[in-house]
Design a protein around this motif. Sequence first.
Motif, PDB file in Angstrom:
ATOM      1  N   TYR A  54       0.862  -1.179   0.000  1.00  0.00           N
ATOM      2  CA  TYR A  54       0.000   0.000   0.000  1.00  0.00           C
ATOM      3  C   TYR A  54       0.895   1.224   0.000  1.00  0.00           C
ATOM      4  CZ  TYR A  54      -3.828   3.101   1.462  1.00  0.00           C
ATOM      5  OH  TYR A  54      -4.775   4.098   1.531  1.00  0.00           O
ATOM      6  N   ASN A  57       1.931   3.264   3.339  1.00  0.00           N
ATOM      7  CA  ASN A  57       1.907   2.578   4.637  1.00  0.00           C
ATOM      8  C   ASN A  57       3.205   2.855   5.396  1.00  0.00           C
ATOM      9  OD1 ASN A  57       3.679   0.778   3.430  1.00  0.00           O
ATOM     10  ND2 ASN A  57       2.327  -0.988   3.562  1.00  0.00           N
ATOM     11  N   PHE A  58       3.156   2.716   6.716  1.00  0.00           N
ATOM     12  CA  PHE A  58       4.397   2.969   7.453  1.00  0.00           C
ATOM     13  C   PHE A  58       5.165   1.676   7.676  1.00  0.00           C
ATOM     14  CE2 PHE A  58       1.717   3.769  11.616  1.00  0.00           C
ATOM     15  CZ  PHE A  58       1.580   2.417  11.863  1.00  0.00           C
ATOM     16  N   PHE A  81      -6.225   5.902  11.528  1.00  0.00           N
ATOM     17  CA  PHE A  81      -5.954   5.923  10.078  1.00  0.00           C
ATOM     18  C   PHE A  81      -5.322   4.578   9.717  1.00  0.00           C
ATOM     19  CE2 PHE A  81      -5.665  10.396  11.476  1.00  0.00           C
ATOM     20  CZ  PHE A  81      -6.568  10.993  10.613  1.00  0.00           C
ATOM     21  N   LEU A  82      -6.118   3.557   9.731  1.00  0.00           N
ATOM     22  CA  LEU A  82      -5.627   2.174   9.651  1.00  0.00           C
ATOM     23  C   LEU A  82      -4.894   1.861   8.351  1.00  0.00           C
ATOM     24  CD1 LEU A  82      -5.788  -0.725  10.966  1.00  0.00           C
ATOM     25  CD2 LEU A  82      -7.754  -1.074   9.444  1.00  0.00           C
ATOM     26  N   GLY A  83      -5.339   2.433   7.224  1.00  0.00           N
ATOM     27  CA  GLY A  83      -4.730   2.127   5.928  1.00  0.00           C
ATOM     28  C   GLY A  83      -4.796   0.643   5.639  1.00  0.00           C
ATOM     29  N   SER A  84      -3.624   0.066   5.319  1.00  0.00           N
ATOM     30  CA  SER A  84      -3.591  -1.344   4.924  1.00  0.00           C
ATOM     31  C   SER A  84      -3.455  -2.288   6.125  1.00  0.00           C
ATOM     32  CB  SER A  84      -2.425  -1.561   3.965  1.00  0.00           C
ATOM     33  OG  SER A  84      -1.214  -1.221   4.617  1.00  0.00           O
ATOM     34  N   GLY A  85      -3.413  -1.723   7.332  1.00  0.00           N
ATOM     35  CA  GLY A  85      -3.481  -2.586   8.516  1.00  0.00           C
ATOM     36  C   GLY A  85      -2.148  -2.978   9.140  1.00  0.00           C
ATOM     37  N   THR A  86      -1.095  -2.207   8.864  1.00  0.00           N
ATOM     38  CA  THR A  86       0.222  -2.523   9.454  1.00  0.00           C
ATOM     39  C   THR A  86       0.126  -2.622  10.975  1.00  0.00           C
ATOM     40  OG1 THR A  86       1.138  -1.138   7.691  1.00  0.00           O
ATOM     41  CG2 THR A  86       2.665  -1.844   9.412  1.00  0.00           C
ATOM     42  N   VAL A 101      -9.636   2.144  12.477  1.00  0.00           N
ATOM     43  CA  VAL A 101     -10.674   2.809  11.681  1.00  0.00           C
ATOM     44  C   VAL A 101     -10.054   3.270  10.372  1.00  0.00           C
ATOM     45  CG1 VAL A 101     -12.352   4.686  11.581  1.00  0.00           C
ATOM     46  CG2 VAL A 101     -11.810   3.643  13.790  1.00  0.00           C
ATOM     47  N   GLU A 102     -10.761   3.013   9.286  1.00  0.00           N
ATOM     48  CA  GLU A 102     -10.284   3.416   7.957  1.00  0.00           C
ATOM     49  C   GLU A 102     -11.504   3.835   7.136  1.00  0.00           C
ATOM     50  OE1 GLU A 102      -7.425   3.877   6.062  1.00  0.00           O
ATOM     51  OE2 GLU A 102      -8.848   4.258   4.449  1.00  0.00           O
ATOM     52  N   GLN A 104     -11.793   3.957   3.758  1.00  0.00           N
ATOM     53  CA  GLN A 104     -12.070   3.185   2.535  1.00  0.00           C
ATOM     54  C   GLN A 104     -12.449   1.743   2.876  1.00  0.00           C
ATOM     55  OE1 GLN A 104      -9.169   3.727  -0.747  1.00  0.00           O
ATOM     56  NE2 GLN A 104      -8.063   4.963   0.737  1.00  0.00           N
ATOM     57  N   GLY A 129     -15.082   3.958   8.582  1.00  0.00           N
ATOM     58  CA  GLY A 129     -15.713   5.204   8.997  1.00  0.00           C
ATOM     59  C   GLY A 129     -14.786   6.395   8.839  1.00  0.00           C
ATOM     60  N   SER A 131     -12.918   9.042  10.719  1.00  0.00           N
ATOM     61  CA  SER A 131     -12.424   9.142  12.097  1.00  0.00           C
ATOM     62  C   SER A 131     -12.729  10.481  12.758  1.00  0.00           C
ATOM     63  CB  SER A 131     -10.915   8.883  12.140  1.00  0.00           C
ATOM     64  OG  SER A 131     -10.693   7.517  11.911  1.00  0.00           O
ATOM     65  N   PRO A 159      -1.928  10.077   9.581  1.00  0.00           N
ATOM     66  CA  PRO A 159      -2.850  10.681   8.613  1.00  0.00           C
ATOM     67  C   PRO A 159      -2.175  10.866   7.258  1.00  0.00           C
ATOM     68  CG  PRO A 159      -1.907  12.376  10.026  1.00  0.00           C
ATOM     69  CD  PRO A 159      -1.373  11.052  10.531  1.00  0.00           C
ATOM     70  N   PHE A 167      -5.591   9.577  -1.323  1.00  0.00           N
ATOM     71  CA  PHE A 167      -5.916   8.193  -1.005  1.00  0.00           C
ATOM     72  C   PHE A 167      -7.244   7.726  -1.590  1.00  0.00           C
ATOM     73  CE2 PHE A 167      -2.652   9.053   2.152  1.00  0.00           C
ATOM     74  CZ  PHE A 167      -1.885   7.904   2.037  1.00  0.00           C
TER      75      PHE A 167
HETATM   76  C1  LIG Z   1      -0.899   7.422   5.550  1.00  0.00           C
HETATM   77  S1  LIG Z   1      -2.223   6.309   5.335  1.00  0.00           S
HETATM   78  C2  LIG Z   1      -2.106   5.214   6.721  1.00  0.00           C
HETATM   79  C3  LIG Z   1      -1.270   4.018   6.386  1.00  0.00           C
HETATM   80  C4  LIG Z   1      -1.180   2.977   7.479  1.00  0.00           C
HETATM   81  N1  LIG Z   1      -0.405   3.449   8.624  1.00  0.00           N
HETATM   82  C5  LIG Z   1      -0.556   1.692   6.939  1.00  0.00           C
HETATM   83  O1  LIG Z   1       0.526   1.311   7.390  1.00  0.00           O
HETATM   84  O2  LIG Z   1      -1.127   1.117   6.012  1.00  0.00           O
HETATM   85  C6  LIG Z   1      -3.623   7.299   5.741  1.00  0.00           C
HETATM   86  C7  LIG Z   1      -4.945   6.588   5.612  1.00  0.00           C
HETATM   87  O3  LIG Z   1      -5.945   7.423   6.208  1.00  0.00           O
HETATM   88  C8  LIG Z   1      -7.162   7.184   5.523  1.00  0.00           C
HETATM   89  N2  LIG Z   1      -8.053   8.330   5.813  1.00  0.00           N
HETATM   90  C9  LIG Z   1      -8.044   9.572   5.276  1.00  0.00           C
HETATM   91  N3  LIG Z   1      -9.003  10.336   5.816  1.00  0.00           N
HETATM   92  C10 LIG Z   1      -9.628   9.580   6.745  1.00  0.00           C
HETATM   93  C11 LIG Z   1     -10.713   9.822   7.642  1.00  0.00           C
HETATM   94  N4  LIG Z   1     -11.351  10.993   7.689  1.00  0.00           N
HETATM   95  N5  LIG Z   1     -11.081   8.803   8.471  1.00  0.00           N
HETATM   96  C12 LIG Z   1     -10.463   7.587   8.428  1.00  0.00           C
HETATM   97  N6  LIG Z   1      -9.443   7.314   7.583  1.00  0.00           N
HETATM   98  C13 LIG Z   1      -9.022   8.304   6.753  1.00  0.00           C
HETATM   99  C14 LIG Z   1      -6.737   7.034   4.065  1.00  0.00           C
HETATM  100  O4  LIG Z   1      -7.701   6.312   3.325  1.00  0.00           O
HETATM  101  C15 LIG Z   1      -5.407   6.277   4.213  1.00  0.00           C
HETATM  102  O5  LIG Z   1      -5.591   4.889   4.049  1.00  0.00           O
END
Ligand SMILES: C[S@@+](CC[C@H](N)C(=O)[O-])C[C@H]1O[C@@H](n2cnc3c(N)ncnc32)[C@H](O)[C@@H]1O
Length: 283
Positions: A54, A57-58, A81-86, A101-102, A104, A129, A131, A159, A167
């Motif tokens: 992803y 992702n971090f 800001f869960l993203g891909s779930g790391t 919480v994510e 998408q 949802g 966040s 974020p 994203f």
């Molecule tokens: C920098 S990425 C996080 C990556 C995550 N740490 C990982 O390792 O996969 C930021 C994420 O925040 C999500 N995002 C953006 N706005 C959001 C909101 N209002 N509520 C929840 N998630 C949000 C995006 O879809 C994106 O997946």
Amino acid sequence: MADTERDGNGAGNSRPIPYSDIDLAHWREYDHVWTDSLWLIDARDRTGGHALDYHGNFVPQIATQAYLRYTKEDDIVLDLFLGSGTSAIEAVRLNRRLIGVELQSDLVERARSKVPAEHLDDRIRLLQGDSGAAQTGAGVQKALGQMGAEHAQLLMLHPPYHDIIRFSEDPADLSNAPDVDEFLERFETVARQGFELLEPGRFAVLVIGDKYGAGRLVPLGFYCLDRMQRAGFYTKAIVVKNITGNERGKGRTSNLWRYRALAGGYYIFCHEYVIVFQKPAVG
Ligand SMILES: C[S@@+](CC[C@H](N)C(=O)[O-])C[C@H]1O[C@@H](n2cnc3c(N)ncnc32)[C@H](O)[C@@H]1O
């Protein structure tokens, strides 16, 4: 007298740390727990189910260090800001629980597919949802209740770095905020929600990088730090971390960036921040 009690550096008092399993009586055995404010990470940890699947992702090591330092086994991590779930994979690996919480829904499904079935919807709860929405806060509170808790014990926030990576098309996505002020307002809303859901005395870890806009540096890291403080946290540490894992994206364009940096008088970003905050204890 125990070995640590003879130590001349004030390390003789091995009272338990209330928020971690680090045993100070054996503090010399924790070389794997970092305490320096500069993190030079050679390579992304690809073990234990982690992958670079992803963009944005971090590196898992951020979660590893945060969990070891600021949580005990079975504690609940809240990642807004869960993203891909790391953070979820790492919670499984280190025996922590997690609510993620994510925005998408397809990403939530992707993250779910990485969590062993016996943990899903039990120790690991992944919610779709916004966040920043009160409704999402209520959903997290409900999940906490179902896990037998009132609060989470660690807050993770990674974020979007405003619009550096878009994203999704969703207007609630922080990467779609029309300008930096709006991004910061929305970030602060999420920070305040996280503050309410976090146990007093516990920690929050923010991962954030800066950006350039209109020929200027936009110090998102410092701006977000300020918003965290406005939300009620105090700052414990600013860690500077090298950016790894993005090598795929460099290659042909790196010469172009170097040319632009020389021509424009700026520097190419090789770092981001891992900023640690604490919620004041009550009383
Ligand atoms: C920098 S990425 C996080 C990556 C995550 N740490 C990982 O390792 O996969 C930021 C994420 O925040 C999500 N995002 C953006 N706005 C959001 C909101 N209002 N509520 C929840 N998630 C949000 C995006 O879809 C994106 O997946």
